[in-house]
Design a protein around this motif. Structure first.
Motif, PDB file in Angstrom:
ATOM      1  N   ALA A 129       0.932  -1.081   0.000  1.00  0.00           N
ATOM      2  CA  ALA A 129       0.110  -0.040   0.059  1.00  0.00           C
ATOM      3  C   ALA A 129       0.883   1.082  -0.150  1.00  0.00           C
ATOM      4  O   ALA A 129       0.531   2.097  -0.836  1.00  0.00           O
ATOM      5  CB  ALA A 129      -0.948   0.062   1.175  1.00  0.00           C
ATOM      6  N   THR A 132       2.160   1.618  -3.494  1.00  0.00           N
ATOM      7  CA  THR A 132       1.090   2.335  -4.480  1.00  0.00           C
ATOM      8  C   THR A 132       0.691   3.594  -4.337  1.00  0.00           C
ATOM      9  O   THR A 132       0.557   4.112  -5.037  1.00  0.00           O
ATOM     10  CB  THR A 132      -0.116   1.280  -4.276  1.00  0.00           C
ATOM     11  OG1 THR A 132       0.123  -0.247  -4.581  1.00  0.00           O
ATOM     12  CG2 THR A 132      -1.042   1.426  -5.230  1.00  0.00           C
ATOM     13  N   THR A 152      -7.582   1.111  -8.087  1.00  0.00           N
ATOM     14  CA  THR A 152      -6.463  -0.170  -7.762  1.00  0.00           C
ATOM     15  C   THR A 152      -6.966  -1.348  -7.747  1.00  0.00           C
ATOM     16  O   THR A 152      -8.362  -1.662  -7.584  1.00  0.00           O
ATOM     17  CB  THR A 152      -6.092   0.309  -6.467  1.00  0.00           C
ATOM     18  OG1 THR A 152      -7.212   0.203  -5.509  1.00  0.00           O
ATOM     19  CG2 THR A 152      -5.393   1.530  -6.461  1.00  0.00           C
ATOM     20  N   TRP A 155      -3.299  -3.944  -5.722  1.00  0.00           N
ATOM     21  CA  TRP A 155      -2.529  -2.726  -5.368  1.00  0.00           C
ATOM     22  C   TRP A 155      -1.611  -2.378  -6.581  1.00  0.00           C
ATOM     23  O   TRP A 155      -0.883  -1.579  -6.592  1.00  0.00           O
ATOM     24  CB  TRP A 155      -1.292  -3.249  -4.545  1.00  0.00           C
ATOM     25  CG  TRP A 155      -1.727  -3.857  -3.325  1.00  0.00           C
ATOM     26  CD1 TRP A 155      -1.763  -5.113  -2.684  1.00  0.00           C
ATOM     27  CD2 TRP A 155      -2.422  -3.167  -2.097  1.00  0.00           C
ATOM     28  NE1 TRP A 155      -2.462  -5.119  -1.672  1.00  0.00           N
ATOM     29  CE2 TRP A 155      -2.670  -3.855  -1.027  1.00  0.00           C
ATOM     30  CE3 TRP A 155      -2.826  -1.813  -2.140  1.00  0.00           C
ATOM     31  CZ2 TRP A 155      -3.483  -3.352  -0.048  1.00  0.00           C
ATOM     32  CZ3 TRP A 155      -3.540  -1.165  -0.912  1.00  0.00           C
ATOM     33  CH2 TRP A 155      -3.889  -1.896  -0.063  1.00  0.00           C
TER      34      TRP A 155
END
Length: 228
Positions: A129, A132, A152, A155
């Protein structure tokens, strides 16, 4: 029930595969889909959702069939989302749905904000996370990408040139890899454009792979785009 309340729902549609547990109401406005209601399988509940151009704008459940009939008439007659909620308080309308009602540019802006907020929360506990989030923040800083709808999936960071589902697959996407690098693919998942050491380079590859005349995301679905 509609007749008892003096409401007009037009012709009631029937799903031939499940005629006793669902019914549909056609709309008088062009951009709104048929609104279907269904029955709960155990208790007395009526469920419904209203879609427009690939986006769910309203949803909800109630045990009051009269309240459902009022909501259906409001949706059918093109009342704004806020007005539908005033007619039937059980109706749920999200912030993103209200943004879609204002137009694709507003929907894209709100989607970016919500996505970044969610990634910041998730980044406190997940490394993927965090990575991303990094590419999403860099993408949001680029005007060419900021005007596309961000998404998304596992991810991976995707960009759509339309705001409704199914979304488009004409823009490369970024996939954080387990070894710390970034893979850029597109337009199909199986087409690898390149693998990079940095998020900045990944953004550069996405911009270089944008389709010709890639403008701001437009309302509708990928199927709508294929009609033109």
């Amino acid at each position: 029930m509609a007749a008892e309340l003096g409401l007009s729902l037009g012709g009631i549609l029937v799903d031939g595969s499940d005629p006793y547990r669902s019914a549909g109401v056609e709309n008088t406005v062009a951009d709104r889909d048929v609104c279907w209601i269904s029955l709960g399988s155990v208790e007395r509940w009526f469920f419904f959702s209203g879609w427009s151009r690939g986006v769910q704008l309203v949803s909800g459940a109630t045990q009051d069939l009269g309240e459902m009939a009022r909501a259906l008439e409001a949706w059918r007659n093109g009342l704004r989302l806020k007005e539908i909620r005033e007619v039937s308080p059980f109706v749920e309308v999200t912030e993103l749905a209200e943004a879609h009602e204002k137009g694709p540019a507003e929907a894209v802006a709100v989607k970016w904000r919500l996505l970044l907020e969610d990634l910041r929360q998730e980044s406190e506990r997940l490394e993927l996370a965090r990575r991303t989030l990094k590419v999403a923040e860099l993408a949001h800083a680029e005007p060419q990408l900021r005007r596309l709808l961000p998404l998304t999936s596992h991810w991976s960071l995707h960009f759509s040139t339309c705001t409704g589902f199914p979304y488009s697959w004409d823009v490369p996407f970024i996939d954080p890899m387990s070894d710390g690098r970034y893979r850029v693919c597109g337009p199909s998942r199986g087409t690898v454009i390149g693998e990079t050491e940095t998020a900045e380079h990944a953004i550069t590859l996405v911009i270089a792979g944008l389709p010709a005349n890639c403008g701001p995301a437009v309302a509708g679905t990928a199927g709508d785009q294929q009609l033109f």
